[in-house]
Design a protein around this motif. Sequence first.
Motif, PDB file in Angstrom:
ATOM      1  N   HIS A 108     -12.610  45.647  11.390  1.00 35.97           N
ATOM      2  CA  HIS A 108     -11.634  46.238  10.467  1.00 35.97           C
ATOM      3  C   HIS A 108     -11.609  45.507   9.122  1.00 35.97           C
ATOM      4  CE1 HIS A 108      -9.768  42.948  12.608  1.00 35.97           C
ATOM      5  NE2 HIS A 108      -8.901  42.846  11.644  1.00 35.97           N
ATOM      6  N   VAL A 109     -12.209  44.310   9.052  1.00 36.67           N
ATOM      7  CA  VAL A 109     -12.222  43.546   7.793  1.00 36.67           C
ATOM      8  C   VAL A 109     -13.502  43.868   7.018  1.00 36.67           C
ATOM      9  CG1 VAL A 109     -12.129  41.250   6.749  1.00 36.67           C
ATOM     10  CG2 VAL A 109     -10.898  41.685   8.878  1.00 36.67           C
ATOM     11  N   LEU A 138     -12.628  40.303   1.189  1.00 32.94           N
ATOM     12  CA  LEU A 138     -12.531  38.840   1.288  1.00 32.94           C
ATOM     13  C   LEU A 138     -12.860  38.163  -0.047  1.00 32.94           C
ATOM     14  CD1 LEU A 138     -14.242  38.220   4.746  1.00 32.94           C
ATOM     15  CD2 LEU A 138     -11.824  38.569   4.263  1.00 32.94           C
ATOM     16  N   PRO A 195     -11.599  37.851  -3.139  1.00 33.25           N
ATOM     17  CA  PRO A 195     -10.681  36.940  -3.828  1.00 33.25           C
ATOM     18  C   PRO A 195     -10.492  35.607  -3.094  1.00 33.25           C
ATOM     19  CG  PRO A 195      -9.591  39.054  -3.316  1.00 33.25           C
ATOM     20  CD  PRO A 195     -10.980  39.144  -2.802  1.00 33.25           C
ATOM     21  N   TYR A 196     -10.486  35.648  -1.758  1.00 35.76           N
ATOM     22  CA  TYR A 196     -10.354  34.404  -0.979  1.00 35.76           C
ATOM     23  C   TYR A 196     -11.604  33.545  -1.149  1.00 35.76           C
ATOM     24  CZ  TYR A 196      -6.417  36.612   1.408  1.00 35.76           C
ATOM     25  OH  TYR A 196      -5.211  37.210   1.688  1.00 35.76           O
ATOM     26  N   ARG A 247     -11.795  31.750  -4.484  1.00 34.28           N
ATOM     27  CA  ARG A 247     -10.957  30.536  -4.563  1.00 34.28           C
ATOM     28  C   ARG A 247     -11.591  29.399  -3.782  1.00 34.28           C
ATOM     29  NH1 ARG A 247      -4.665  31.681  -3.996  1.00 34.28           N
ATOM     30  NH2 ARG A 247      -4.657  29.536  -4.742  1.00 34.28           N
ATOM     31  N   ILE A 248     -12.182  29.720  -2.639  1.00 36.21           N
ATOM     32  CA  ILE A 248     -12.861  28.686  -1.848  1.00 36.21           C
ATOM     33  C   ILE A 248     -14.009  28.100  -2.663  1.00 36.21           C
ATOM     34  CG2 ILE A 248     -14.381  28.321   0.155  1.00 36.21           C
ATOM     35  CD1 ILE A 248     -12.593  30.285   1.711  1.00 36.21           C
ATOM     36  N   VAL A 305     -12.867  25.668  -5.334  1.00 37.28           N
ATOM     37  CA  VAL A 305     -12.510  24.308  -4.883  1.00 37.28           C
ATOM     38  C   VAL A 305     -13.754  23.545  -4.432  1.00 37.28           C
ATOM     39  CG1 VAL A 305     -10.113  24.842  -4.275  1.00 37.28           C
ATOM     40  CG2 VAL A 305     -11.822  24.816  -2.473  1.00 37.28           C
ATOM     41  N   ILE A 355       0.212  36.123   1.943  1.00 41.80           N
ATOM     42  CA  ILE A 355      -1.187  36.130   2.403  1.00 41.80           C
ATOM     43  C   ILE A 355      -1.387  37.157   3.509  1.00 41.80           C
ATOM     44  CG2 ILE A 355      -1.622  33.686   1.818  1.00 41.80           C
ATOM     45  CD1 ILE A 355      -1.685  33.169   4.919  1.00 41.80           C
ATOM     46  N   ASP A 356      -2.627  37.622   3.621  1.00 41.03           N
ATOM     47  CA  ASP A 356      -3.007  38.551   4.681  1.00 41.03           C
ATOM     48  C   ASP A 356      -3.522  37.695   5.852  1.00 41.03           C
ATOM     49  OD1 ASP A 356      -4.531  40.228   6.372  1.00 41.03           O
ATOM     50  OD2 ASP A 356      -4.797  41.664   4.741  1.00 41.03           O
ATOM     51  N   ASP A 414      -4.508  38.245   8.848  1.00 43.73           N
ATOM     52  CA  ASP A 414      -5.748  38.677   9.512  1.00 43.73           C
ATOM     53  C   ASP A 414      -6.987  38.191   8.765  1.00 43.73           C
ATOM     54  OD1 ASP A 414      -5.124  39.946  11.811  1.00 43.73           O
ATOM     55  OD2 ASP A 414      -5.012  41.955  10.937  1.00 43.73           O
ATOM     56  N   LYS A 415      -6.983  38.373   7.455  1.00 39.50           N
ATOM     57  CA  LYS A 415      -8.157  37.971   6.664  1.00 39.50           C
ATOM     58  C   LYS A 415      -8.320  36.454   6.671  1.00 39.50           C
ATOM     59  CE  LYS A 415      -8.381  41.957   3.612  1.00 39.50           C
ATOM     60  NZ  LYS A 415      -7.012  42.524   3.722  1.00 39.50           N
ATOM     61  N   VAL A 416      -7.199  35.751   6.557  1.00 37.39           N
ATOM     62  CA  VAL A 416      -7.269  34.280   6.557  1.00 37.39           C
ATOM     63  C   VAL A 416      -7.839  33.787   7.894  1.00 37.39           C
ATOM     64  CG1 VAL A 416      -5.851  32.179   6.572  1.00 37.39           C
ATOM     65  CG2 VAL A 416      -5.493  33.926   4.813  1.00 37.39           C
ATOM     66  N   VAL A 458      -6.091  26.505  -0.114  1.00 37.60           N
ATOM     67  CA  VAL A 458      -6.170  27.751  -0.902  1.00 37.60           C
ATOM     68  C   VAL A 458      -6.024  28.976  -0.004  1.00 37.60           C
ATOM     69  CG1 VAL A 458      -7.522  26.755  -2.805  1.00 37.60           C
ATOM     70  CG2 VAL A 458      -8.710  28.032  -1.021  1.00 37.60           C
ATOM     71  N   LEU A 459      -6.472  28.859   1.256  1.00 40.96           N
ATOM     72  CA  LEU A 459      -6.350  30.008   2.161  1.00 40.96           C
ATOM     73  C   LEU A 459      -4.892  30.326   2.501  1.00 40.96           C
ATOM     74  CD1 LEU A 459      -9.251  29.627   4.756  1.00 40.96           C
ATOM     75  CD2 LEU A 459      -8.974  31.411   3.034  1.00 40.96           C
ATOM     76  N   LYS A 484      -2.474  30.221   0.487  1.00 42.75           N
ATOM     77  CA  LYS A 484      -1.777  30.808  -0.675  1.00 42.75           C
ATOM     78  C   LYS A 484      -2.484  32.090  -1.066  1.00 42.75           C
ATOM     79  CE  LYS A 484       0.341  26.712  -2.537  1.00 42.75           C
ATOM     80  NZ  LYS A 484      -0.223  25.804  -1.469  1.00 42.75           N
ATOM     81  N   GLU A 485      -1.720  33.136  -1.404  1.00 40.62           N
ATOM     82  CA  GLU A 485      -2.318  34.422  -1.753  1.00 40.62           C
ATOM     83  C   GLU A 485      -3.054  34.318  -3.088  1.00 40.62           C
ATOM     84  OE1 GLU A 485      -2.950  36.962  -0.211  1.00 40.62           O
ATOM     85  OE2 GLU A 485      -3.144  38.616  -1.630  1.00 40.62           O
ATOM     86  N   PRO A 486      -4.352  34.739  -3.127  1.00 38.94           N
ATOM     87  CA  PRO A 486      -5.060  34.681  -4.413  1.00 38.94           C
ATOM     88  C   PRO A 486      -4.528  35.750  -5.369  1.00 38.94           C
ATOM     89  CG  PRO A 486      -6.455  35.667  -2.714  1.00 38.94           C
ATOM     90  CD  PRO A 486      -5.193  35.206  -2.031  1.00 38.94           C
TER      91      PRO A 486
END
Lengths: 206, 206
Positions: free
Chosen positions: A183-184, A189, A191-192, A195-196, A199, B158-159, B161-163, B199-200, B202-204
């Motif tokens: 489902h993902v 992903l 934007p996440y 950010r990763i 860093v 944050i989502d 599931d995605k995290v 960072v994960l 926190k919502e981007p």
Amino acid sequence: MSLSVLPEAEAPSGLEARRRQILNAARLCFSRWGFHGASMGQICAEARMSPGALYRYFPSKDAIIEAIANEERLGAQACMAEMEGEGPLAERIVRTCVSYLEAARDPETGGLMVEICSESLRNTAVGQRFAEIEATVRGAIRAAIMGGMRTGEVDPAIDVDKVVTILFGLGDGLLMRLQMDRHVRPAELQPYLLRIMNVLLKEPAQ
Amino acid sequence: MSLSVLPEAEAPSGLEARRRQILNAARLCFSRWGFHGASMGQICAEARMSPGALYRYFPSKDAIIEAIANEERLGAQACMAEMEGEGPLAERIVRTCVSYLEAARDPETGGLMVEICSESLRNTAVGQRFAEIEATVRGAIRAAIMGGMRTGEVDPAIDVDKVVTILFGLGDGLLMRLQMDRHVRPAELQPYLLRIMNVLLKEPAQ
């Protein structure tokens, strides 16, 4: 394989279509049963071709694996070319990563990467062949990060080896994971991942 | 397996040692040849036991796989218990992740996770057994993150599931990757992983 052994009556487009049909069937079979587990008979059945017809294209399972490795090498080169584009380095790396994840998301052949990984860990001939391709990609990403140090986009204090290890771990792991968490979507992903990546390109405080 | 079929002369510690010896041999064989590829004969040879002796402990390959799944379940529970400790949530999750990576870093059996993943993708009985364990771990991490939202440690936007997908992707991918990049030690990655975790949680910005 020499072209001279191919049936003369077929046009090149027909030849290419049949070659594609065999390679798709092989990817599916290797994904399902592994490189060692899958048989030429299973590949023939999946491609809906007789062994005689299939052997005119590929004389052995090794020849099929080599053709898939070559496709993976070309795919990796295309990904690397995409990374060379415009924009900030972190965005380019993440874009490349998302393209790779999108391309590998086929539910029927997505397991192939896991089989390749399994071969690499066992250090088999197949594993070594794919490890060479990966070493090229790794070299290209490493060079891009080193380039980013010169342009000021990357903190020169980072440990490039560790960053590349984490990046490849994340790429491989997400590839596997997205086969299961269907489902993902990879693009969601982004934007996440950006950010990763940001860093990772700065040295953490100790 | 009923204890009554075990040889009465052996002390419990001896029984446990032999059981351990068989399970270690089986992990190594499954890691090398896969769950389907490895035979009871190979496990006997690796454990230096006769088939007759081995069958008194485990009546089938399935029984051995079940025992390994149970060990993995207990290991996962121990990891989760460790995550329940003191300190900021991101640190606790990263500490758990590093422990998991350290524990799985045995060069001889590290390939086992790849084989488990391969089984999960094929949705075999073995794959389903391990998927149940993973679902428990996933639930525990999800609950910890939801708990962090209540205490203000986690951005409620944050989502989850995605995290969790990224987190599991990173964990699985690093586990595979550290088998190959043997010069990188999991503990050395801790500062990078902590920044990623921060960072994960926190919502981007979109």
